[in-house]
Motif scaffolding. Sequence first.
Motif, PDB file in Angstrom:
ATOM      1  N   LYS A  85       0.835  -1.206   0.000  1.00  0.00           N
ATOM      2  CA  LYS A  85       0.000   0.000   0.000  1.00  0.00           C
ATOM      3  C   LYS A  85       0.868   1.255   0.000  1.00  0.00           C
ATOM      4  O   LYS A  85       0.559   2.232  -0.707  1.00  0.00           O
ATOM      5  CB  LYS A  85      -0.934  -0.005   1.213  1.00  0.00           C
ATOM      6  CG  LYS A  85      -1.976   1.112   1.194  1.00  0.00           C
ATOM      7  CD  LYS A  85      -2.921   0.970   0.007  1.00  0.00           C
ATOM      8  CE  LYS A  85      -3.981   2.047  -0.011  1.00  0.00           C
ATOM      9  NZ  LYS A  85      -4.869   1.931  -1.190  1.00  0.00           N
ATOM     10  N   GLU A  88       2.087   2.253  -3.356  1.00  0.00           N
ATOM     11  CA  GLU A  88       1.104   2.948  -4.188  1.00  0.00           C
ATOM     12  C   GLU A  88       1.209   4.460  -4.017  1.00  0.00           C
ATOM     13  O   GLU A  88       0.866   5.218  -4.928  1.00  0.00           O
ATOM     14  CB  GLU A  88      -0.314   2.483  -3.832  1.00  0.00           C
ATOM     15  CG  GLU A  88      -0.609   1.043  -4.212  1.00  0.00           C
ATOM     16  CD  GLU A  88      -2.021   0.636  -3.846  1.00  0.00           C
ATOM     17  OE1 GLU A  88      -2.867   1.530  -3.572  1.00  0.00           O
ATOM     18  OE2 GLU A  88      -2.302  -0.580  -3.820  1.00  0.00           O
ATOM     19  N   TYR A  89       1.672   4.892  -2.852  1.00  0.00           N
ATOM     20  CA  TYR A  89       1.892   6.315  -2.588  1.00  0.00           C
ATOM     21  C   TYR A  89       3.324   6.739  -2.913  1.00  0.00           C
ATOM     22  O   TYR A  89       3.726   7.857  -2.602  1.00  0.00           O
ATOM     23  CB  TYR A  89       1.617   6.635  -1.116  1.00  0.00           C
ATOM     24  CG  TYR A  89       0.155   6.661  -0.728  1.00  0.00           C
ATOM     25  CD1 TYR A  89      -0.597   7.823  -0.855  1.00  0.00           C
ATOM     26  CD2 TYR A  89      -0.465   5.532  -0.205  1.00  0.00           C
ATOM     27  CE1 TYR A  89      -1.933   7.861  -0.478  1.00  0.00           C
ATOM     28  CE2 TYR A  89      -1.798   5.554   0.174  1.00  0.00           C
ATOM     29  CZ  TYR A  89      -2.526   6.725   0.042  1.00  0.00           C
ATOM     30  OH  TYR A  89      -3.853   6.756   0.411  1.00  0.00           O
ATOM     31  N   ASN A 155      -4.499   8.128  16.090  1.00  0.00           N
ATOM     32  CA  ASN A 155      -4.874   7.403  14.872  1.00  0.00           C
ATOM     33  C   ASN A 155      -4.690   5.906  15.102  1.00  0.00           C
ATOM     34  O   ASN A 155      -3.599   5.470  15.500  1.00  0.00           O
ATOM     35  CB  ASN A 155      -4.010   7.860  13.691  1.00  0.00           C
ATOM     36  CG  ASN A 155      -4.480   9.174  13.117  1.00  0.00           C
ATOM     37  OD1 ASN A 155      -5.675   9.412  12.982  1.00  0.00           O
ATOM     38  ND2 ASN A 155      -3.535  10.039  12.766  1.00  0.00           N
ATOM     39  N   LYS A 294      -7.002  -5.204   4.924  1.00  0.00           N
ATOM     40  CA  LYS A 294      -7.772  -3.990   5.191  1.00  0.00           C
ATOM     41  C   LYS A 294      -7.136  -3.176   6.312  1.00  0.00           C
ATOM     42  O   LYS A 294      -7.105  -1.939   6.258  1.00  0.00           O
ATOM     43  CB  LYS A 294      -9.216  -4.350   5.547  1.00  0.00           C
ATOM     44  CG  LYS A 294     -10.155  -3.152   5.537  1.00  0.00           C
ATOM     45  CD  LYS A 294     -11.615  -3.577   5.565  1.00  0.00           C
ATOM     46  CE  LYS A 294     -12.520  -2.344   5.423  1.00  0.00           C
ATOM     47  NZ  LYS A 294     -13.955  -2.715   5.450  1.00  0.00           N
ATOM     48  N   ASN A 297      -4.230  -1.365   4.648  1.00  0.00           N
ATOM     49  CA  ASN A 297      -4.668  -0.282   3.764  1.00  0.00           C
ATOM     50  C   ASN A 297      -5.169   0.916   4.552  1.00  0.00           C
ATOM     51  O   ASN A 297      -4.832   2.071   4.252  1.00  0.00           O
ATOM     52  CB  ASN A 297      -5.756  -0.791   2.819  1.00  0.00           C
ATOM     53  CG  ASN A 297      -5.222  -1.745   1.765  1.00  0.00           C
ATOM     54  OD1 ASN A 297      -4.016  -1.859   1.569  1.00  0.00           O
ATOM     55  ND2 ASN A 297      -6.117  -2.451   1.092  1.00  0.00           N
ATOM     56  N   GLU A 298      -5.983   0.649   5.573  1.00  0.00           N
ATOM     57  CA  GLU A 298      -6.535   1.742   6.383  1.00  0.00           C
ATOM     58  C   GLU A 298      -5.419   2.459   7.137  1.00  0.00           C
ATOM     59  O   GLU A 298      -5.420   3.696   7.263  1.00  0.00           O
ATOM     60  CB  GLU A 298      -7.578   1.212   7.371  1.00  0.00           C
ATOM     61  CG  GLU A 298      -8.835   0.629   6.726  1.00  0.00           C
ATOM     62  CD  GLU A 298      -9.770   1.701   6.167  1.00  0.00           C
ATOM     63  OE1 GLU A 298      -9.420   2.894   6.194  1.00  0.00           O
ATOM     64  OE2 GLU A 298     -10.855   1.325   5.690  1.00  0.00           O
ATOM     65  N   VAL A 300      -2.163   2.751   6.331  1.00  0.00           N
ATOM     66  CA  VAL A 300      -1.351   3.577   5.423  1.00  0.00           C
ATOM     67  C   VAL A 300      -2.138   4.803   4.978  1.00  0.00           C
ATOM     68  O   VAL A 300      -1.589   5.918   4.921  1.00  0.00           O
ATOM     69  CB  VAL A 300      -0.874   2.756   4.212  1.00  0.00           C
ATOM     70  CG1 VAL A 300      -0.165   3.653   3.194  1.00  0.00           C
ATOM     71  CG2 VAL A 300       0.064   1.634   4.656  1.00  0.00           C
ATOM     72  N   ASN A 301      -3.422   4.638   4.673  1.00  0.00           N
ATOM     73  CA  ASN A 301      -4.246   5.786   4.279  1.00  0.00           C
ATOM     74  C   ASN A 301      -4.289   6.838   5.389  1.00  0.00           C
ATOM     75  O   ASN A 301      -4.169   8.044   5.115  1.00  0.00           O
ATOM     76  CB  ASN A 301      -5.663   5.334   3.940  1.00  0.00           C
ATOM     77  CG  ASN A 301      -5.745   4.571   2.626  1.00  0.00           C
ATOM     78  OD1 ASN A 301      -4.867   4.693   1.778  1.00  0.00           O
ATOM     79  ND2 ASN A 301      -6.789   3.776   2.458  1.00  0.00           N
ATOM     80  N   LEU A 302      -4.463   6.377   6.636  1.00  0.00           N
ATOM     81  CA  LEU A 302      -4.490   7.318   7.768  1.00  0.00           C
ATOM     82  C   LEU A 302      -3.152   8.038   7.904  1.00  0.00           C
ATOM     83  O   LEU A 302      -3.109   9.247   8.148  1.00  0.00           O
ATOM     84  CB  LEU A 302      -4.803   6.584   9.071  1.00  0.00           C
ATOM     85  CG  LEU A 302      -6.262   6.287   9.406  1.00  0.00           C
ATOM     86  CD1 LEU A 302      -6.369   5.631  10.784  1.00  0.00           C
ATOM     87  CD2 LEU A 302      -7.108   7.552   9.378  1.00  0.00           C
ATOM     88  N   MET A 304      -0.854   8.613   5.583  1.00  0.00           N
ATOM     89  CA  MET A 304      -0.653   9.557   4.486  1.00  0.00           C
ATOM     90  C   MET A 304      -1.442  10.845   4.735  1.00  0.00           C
ATOM     91  O   MET A 304      -0.948  11.949   4.470  1.00  0.00           O
ATOM     92  CB  MET A 304      -1.072   8.922   3.159  1.00  0.00           C
ATOM     93  CG  MET A 304      -0.195   7.770   2.686  1.00  0.00           C
ATOM     94  SD  MET A 304       1.539   8.216   2.429  1.00  0.00           S
ATOM     95  CE  MET A 304       2.308   7.357   3.809  1.00  0.00           C
ATOM     96  N   SER A 305      -2.652  10.695   5.269  1.00  0.00           N
ATOM     97  CA  SER A 305      -3.455  11.885   5.586  1.00  0.00           C
ATOM     98  C   SER A 305      -2.779  12.717   6.663  1.00  0.00           C
ATOM     99  O   SER A 305      -2.743  13.949   6.589  1.00  0.00           O
ATOM    100  CB  SER A 305      -4.854  11.467   6.049  1.00  0.00           C
ATOM    101  OG  SER A 305      -5.573  10.856   4.997  1.00  0.00           O
TER     102      SER A 305
END
Length: 331
Positions: A85, A88-89, A155, A294, A297-298, A300-302, A304-305
């Motif tokens: 993940k 991807e960034y 987080n 999941k 993914n969640e 890494v998304n957190l 990055m934000s």
Amino acid sequence: MKVNIYDVAKAANVSIATVSKVINNTGRISDKTKKKVNDIIKELDYKPSLIASALMGKNTRTIGFILPDLANPFFSELARYIEDKANEYDYNVVICSTDYLKEKEDMYISLLMQKNVDGFILASGFEHFETVQKLMDEEVPVVIVARNYPEVPVNLVAIHDYEAGYQATSFLIQQGHQRISIIARDIWSNRERFRGYSDAMKDHQLPIPLEIYYAKESTIQAGHDSLQQIMQESKIAPTAIFACNDMMAVGAIKASQKMGLVVPDDISVIGFDDTLIAQIINPALTTIAQPKKKIANEAVNLLMSAIDGDTQNHTIILKTELIERDSVKKI
């Protein structure tokens, strides 16, 4: 010899400051100069130093992932999903394994801070929250996975370990088992699963063994030794075992087989995590599945934000799933 920023500045006949501004896309630089510098960078195959970029205020595009045990399939699978993940960034991941030791947690955090990572995903036990709090006080982006801090704003991506422990035990009870022992390690997630086990037993008016033995490690050998101890010291042998991870469940199965017991005919075993080892062992392991991809993914998304400036703390609790295979028998 490695090309540096001075070589680029000399070849382009500009100052080092101008090269830095072109690299970081800052300042008022003409398009002609930008093209000239970028052409020289490409021609010389110049790779800007990550540390130098950090010192100039630019992200190193690297995150630190600190986990307790890379040999545990749950964490190694989680690490792979996090790396995928992050890629991807266009981020790299540095992975450190702590063995649940606070001194290693502190050491690796200090080391990665010196490397100027852009943020952390922490999947170790971190029983002492002050380590995490120090990072947060320094406004370093942090995401916690695989454990919960219910009263702390951070987080976080986790499962409900208590409910999952209750679910695993209730399933064994529904299969007719009344004498159920547990193999757990004295870490936060296992203590919560143990609490769920205890409440499920109480809610069904079933006795909880008087002696509870915490495994020293989360390994196959620890599960093997724990099962042997349970069978040797129980006045009435259990008909089912709830192991708080798949590795300890596999150890329990191996010990049962060594003692001449057939799984699941003589004793049933349920694990936790649903790692690859659950499908390889014979009999295939019934287990509680964590949504590892999941979670990754969640997380890494957190992160990055947070790196992009989101100062809100988010808690994401994901559902587990009971995977029925061949290691539990209805009696």
